[in-house]
Design a protein around this motif. Structure first.
Motif, mmCIF file in Angstrom:
data_model
loop_
_atom_site.group_PDB
_atom_site.id
_atom_site.type_symbol
_atom_site.label_atom_id
_atom_site.label_comp_id
_atom_site.label_asym_id
_atom_site.label_seq_id
_atom_site.Cartn_x
_atom_site.Cartn_y
_atom_site.Cartn_z
ATOM 1 N N VAL A 91 0.874 -1.172 0.000
ATOM 2 C CA VAL A 91 0.000 0.000 0.000
ATOM 3 C C VAL A 91 0.913 1.224 0.000
ATOM 4 O O VAL A 91 1.774 1.368 0.880
ATOM 5 N N SER A 92 0.706 2.103 -0.979
ATOM 6 C CA SER A 92 1.620 3.239 -1.128
ATOM 7 C C SER A 92 0.927 4.372 -1.881
ATOM 8 O O SER A 92 -0.254 4.285 -2.235
ATOM 9 N N MET B 75 2.196 7.291 6.811
ATOM 10 C CA MET B 75 1.869 5.874 6.622
ATOM 11 C C MET B 75 1.477 5.172 7.922
ATOM 12 O O MET B 75 1.492 3.950 7.997
ATOM 13 N N THR B 76 1.144 5.932 8.954
ATOM 14 C CA THR B 76 0.611 5.286 10.166
ATOM 15 C C THR B 76 -0.689 4.581 9.791
ATOM 16 O O THR B 76 -1.498 5.104 9.009
ATOM 17 N N HIS B 77 -0.911 3.399 10.356
ATOM 18 C CA HIS B 77 -2.028 2.584 9.880
ATOM 19 C C HIS B 77 -2.470 1.578 10.933
ATOM 20 O O HIS B 77 -1.775 1.325 11.926
ATOM 21 N N THR B 78 -3.616 0.988 10.659
ATOM 22 C CA THR B 78 -4.143 -0.137 11.435
ATOM 23 C C THR B 78 -4.621 -1.198 10.457
ATOM 24 O O THR B 78 -5.385 -0.891 9.529
ATOM 25 N N ILE B 79 -4.157 -2.427 10.653
ATOM 26 C CA ILE B 79 -4.572 -3.531 9.783
ATOM 27 C C ILE B 79 -5.735 -4.267 10.455
ATOM 28 O O ILE B 79 -5.602 -4.778 11.561
ATOM 29 N N HIS B 80 -6.861 -4.283 9.774
ATOM 30 C CA HIS B 80 -8.038 -4.972 10.311
ATOM 31 C C HIS B 80 -8.057 -6.445 9.882
ATOM 32 O O HIS B 80 -8.463 -7.312 10.660
ATOM 33 N N LYS B 81 -7.598 -6.683 8.670
ATOM 34 C CA LYS B 81 -7.641 -8.063 8.172
ATOM 35 C C LYS B 81 -6.629 -8.252 7.063
ATOM 36 O O LYS B 81 -6.484 -7.401 6.182
ATOM 37 N N ILE C 134 13.365 8.128 0.448
ATOM 38 C CA ILE C 134 12.492 7.340 -0.418
ATOM 39 C C ILE C 134 11.056 7.420 0.109
ATOM 40 O O ILE C 134 10.821 7.412 1.317
ATOM 41 N N ILE C 135 10.096 7.487 -0.813
ATOM 42 C CA ILE C 135 8.681 7.563 -0.432
ATOM 43 C C ILE C 135 8.307 6.319 0.380
ATOM 44 O O ILE C 135 8.542 5.189 -0.071
ATOM 45 N N PRO C 136 7.745 6.485 1.552
ATOM 46 C CA PRO C 136 7.422 5.325 2.399
ATOM 47 C C PRO C 136 6.244 4.518 1.840
ATOM 48 O O PRO C 136 5.430 5.020 1.061
ATOM 49 N N ALA C 137 6.183 3.277 2.274
ATOM 50 C CA ALA C 137 5.105 2.389 1.842
ATOM 51 C C ALA C 137 4.912 1.309 2.911
ATOM 52 O O ALA C 137 5.746 1.140 3.805
ATOM 53 N N ILE C 138 3.828 0.592 2.786
ATOM 54 C CA ILE C 138 3.543 -0.541 3.678
ATOM 55 C C ILE C 138 3.683 -1.805 2.844
ATOM 56 O O ILE C 138 2.834 -2.109 1.997
ATOM 57 N N TRP C 139 4.762 -2.543 3.071
ATOM 58 C CA TRP C 139 5.106 -3.698 2.241
ATOM 59 C C TRP C 139 4.677 -5.000 2.914
ATOM 60 O O TRP C 139 4.872 -5.191 4.111
ATOM 61 N N PHE C 140 4.131 -5.877 2.105
ATOM 62 C CA PHE C 140 3.810 -7.234 2.533
ATOM 63 C C PHE C 140 4.591 -8.179 1.618
ATOM 64 O O PHE C 140 4.186 -8.440 0.484
ATOM 65 N N ARG C 141 5.736 -8.646 2.102
ATOM 66 C CA ARG C 141 6.599 -9.525 1.306
ATOM 67 C C ARG C 141 6.319 -10.963 1.717
ATOM 68 O O ARG C 141 6.426 -11.312 2.892
ATOM 69 N N ALA D 142 7.880 6.655 8.125
ATOM 70 C CA ALA D 142 8.586 5.370 8.049
ATOM 71 C C ALA D 142 7.868 4.394 7.129
ATOM 72 O O ALA D 142 6.637 4.412 7.000
ATOM 73 N N SER D 143 8.649 3.551 6.482
ATOM 74 C CA SER D 143 8.108 2.412 5.740
ATOM 75 C C SER D 143 7.951 1.233 6.693
ATOM 76 O O SER D 143 8.650 1.138 7.713
ATOM 77 N N HIS D 144 7.053 0.337 6.345
ATOM 78 C CA HIS D 144 6.799 -0.843 7.174
ATOM 79 C C HIS D 144 6.924 -2.089 6.306
ATOM 80 O O HIS D 144 6.289 -2.181 5.253
ATOM 81 N N ASP D 145 7.771 -2.996 6.748
ATOM 82 C CA ASP D 145 7.957 -4.272 6.055
ATOM 83 C C ASP D 145 7.335 -5.389 6.885
ATOM 84 O O ASP D 145 7.731 -5.603 8.039
ATOM 85 N N TYR D 146 6.372 -6.097 6.301
ATOM 86 C CA TYR D 146 5.809 -7.295 6.925
ATOM 87 C C TYR D 146 6.278 -8.493 6.096
ATOM 88 O O TYR D 146 5.916 -8.624 4.923
ATOM 89 N N ILE D 147 7.104 -9.333 6.702
ATOM 90 C CA ILE D 147 7.628 -10.509 6.012
ATOM 91 C C ILE D 147 6.764 -11.701 6.395
ATOM 92 O O ILE D 147 6.709 -12.090 7.569
ATOM 93 N N LEU D 148 6.078 -12.269 5.404
ATOM 94 C CA LEU D 148 5.091 -13.325 5.636
ATOM 95 C C LEU D 148 5.595 -14.664 5.115
ATOM 96 O O LEU D 148 6.151 -14.741 4.014
#
Length: 284
Positions: free
Chosen positions: A126-127, A140-146, A219-226, A177-183
C-alpha cells in the motif's frame, strides 16, 4: 447340551442387602461410563498432519487475498495497491474488487480489497506510487483490520494464524517510516466428515519499521507485505469414532463392571459366611 449359559434355579440363590447395594452401584457406574462413551462417540475430533505438496492444484497457481487496512492520515486519492512477484507481474494501482472509504472527514482512508497473487515469492504494498502527484510527507501510520489468504475457515476446534496481522496497530509509529511485513504462507486444508475439502492459508509474520534513503534523498514510504510460500502443508481432518469401536467399548464396560461387581460381592458374601460360622463355633 450346547448352552454355555446354564441357568441356576431361583430358589437356589440367596439375595443379600450387600448384593443389592453393589448392584445399584454397578448400574450407576455402568450408566456413567456409557454416557461418557456416548458423548465421545457423538463428538468429532480434529486430527492434523503435515506433508509436502500443493493441496489446491485446481486453483491455477493463484491465491486469493483479502486486505482491509486504515490509514487515518492519508487521503484516499493518494492510496493505492501495487503487486509484484518473481513471475514478472508488476501492477501499480490495482483497483479491481477494491474500495476506498474516506475517514476523518476525508483526511484519512480505509482500503478494502480482494485480489489474487501467484504462488511464487513476491510482494504487494500500500503506497502513494499510483497517485498522479506525490505528496511531500505521506503519513503511513495505519491499522490492519484483516489480512487473510484463501477460503475463510470458521472451525471452533482449529486455532490457527489465518489472520495473524488482524488488529496490528502502527498509529504511534514514525509517520514517514516504511513498514515491512515478512510473511511465510503455509497452505492449509480442512476436510470435514463428508470428505469436502476447504483450502486456506495460515501465515507467520515478522515486521520492521525504517526510514529509507537513497542518493537522491528520502524514499517515499510504503507498507510492504513480502511473502513466500512454505512447501509444508497442514491438513486438518474431522473424524468420528467408528460404530464398531463404540459397541466394543460398551460391551467391555458392561461385562467388566458386572464381573468385577460379582467378584466383590462374592468375596464379601464368603467373608460374611465365614464370620458367621466362626461366631457360631464360639457360641457352641
Amino acid at each position: 447340551r450346547f448352552d454355555i449359559y446354564r441357568k441356576v434355579p431361583k430358589d437356589l440363590t440367596q439375595p443379600t442387602y450387600t448384593g443389592a447395594f453393589i448392584s445399584i452401584l454397578c448400574c450407576v457406574f455402568i450408566l456413567f461410563l456409557f454416557l461418557s462413551e456416548l458423548t465421545g462417540f457423538i463428538a468429532t475430533e480434529i486430527v492434523n498432519e503435515l506433508y509436502v505438496d500443493d493441496p489446491d492444484k485446481d486453483s491455477g497457481g493463484k491465491i486469493e487475498v483479502s486486505l482491509n487496512i486504515s490509514l487515518p492520515n492519508l487521503h484516499c486519492d493518494l492510496v493505492g495497491l501495487d503487486i509484484q512477484d518473481e513471475m514478472g507481474r508488476h501492477e501499480v494501482g490495482h483497483i479491481e474488487n477494491s474500495m476506498k472509504i474516506p475517514l476523518n472527514q476525508g483526511d484519512g482512508c480505509r482500503f478494502e480489497g480482494e485480489f489474487t497473487i501467484n504462488k511464487v515469492p513476491g510482494n504487494f504494498h500500500v503506497s502513494t506510487h499510483s497517485a498522479t502527484a506525490q505528496p511531500q510527507n505521506p503519513d503511513m501510520t495505519h491499522t490492519i483490520h484483516k489480512l487473510a489468504f484463501g477460503e475463510k475457515l470458521q472451525v471452533q476446534k482449529v486455532q490457527g494464524a489465518f489472520n495473524a496481522l488482524g488488529g496490528a496497530d502502527k498509529m504511534s509509529s514514525n509517520p514517514l517510516a516504511s513498514h515491512d511485513y515478512i510473511l511465510k504462507i503455509v497452505p492449509t486444508v480442512y476436510e470435514d466428515l463428508s470428505g469436502r475439502q476447504r483450502f486456506s492459508y495460515q501465515y507467520t509474520v515478522a515486521n520492521k519499521e525504517y526510514v529509507a534513503y537513497s542518493h537522491t534523498g528520502r524514499i517515499i514510504p510504503a507498507i510492504w507485505f513480502r511473502y513466500d510460500l512454505s512447501p509444508i502443508t497442514v491438513k486438518y481432518t474431522e473424524r468420528r469414532q467408528p460404530l464398531y469401536r463404540f459397541i466394543t467399548t460398551i460391551c467391555a464396560i458392561i461385562g467388566g463392571a458386572f464381573t468385577v461387581a460379582g467378584i466383590i460381592d462374592s468375596c464379601i458374601f464368603t467373608a460374611s459366611e465365614a464370620w458367621k460360622k466362626i461366631q457360631i463355633g464360639k457360641m457352641s
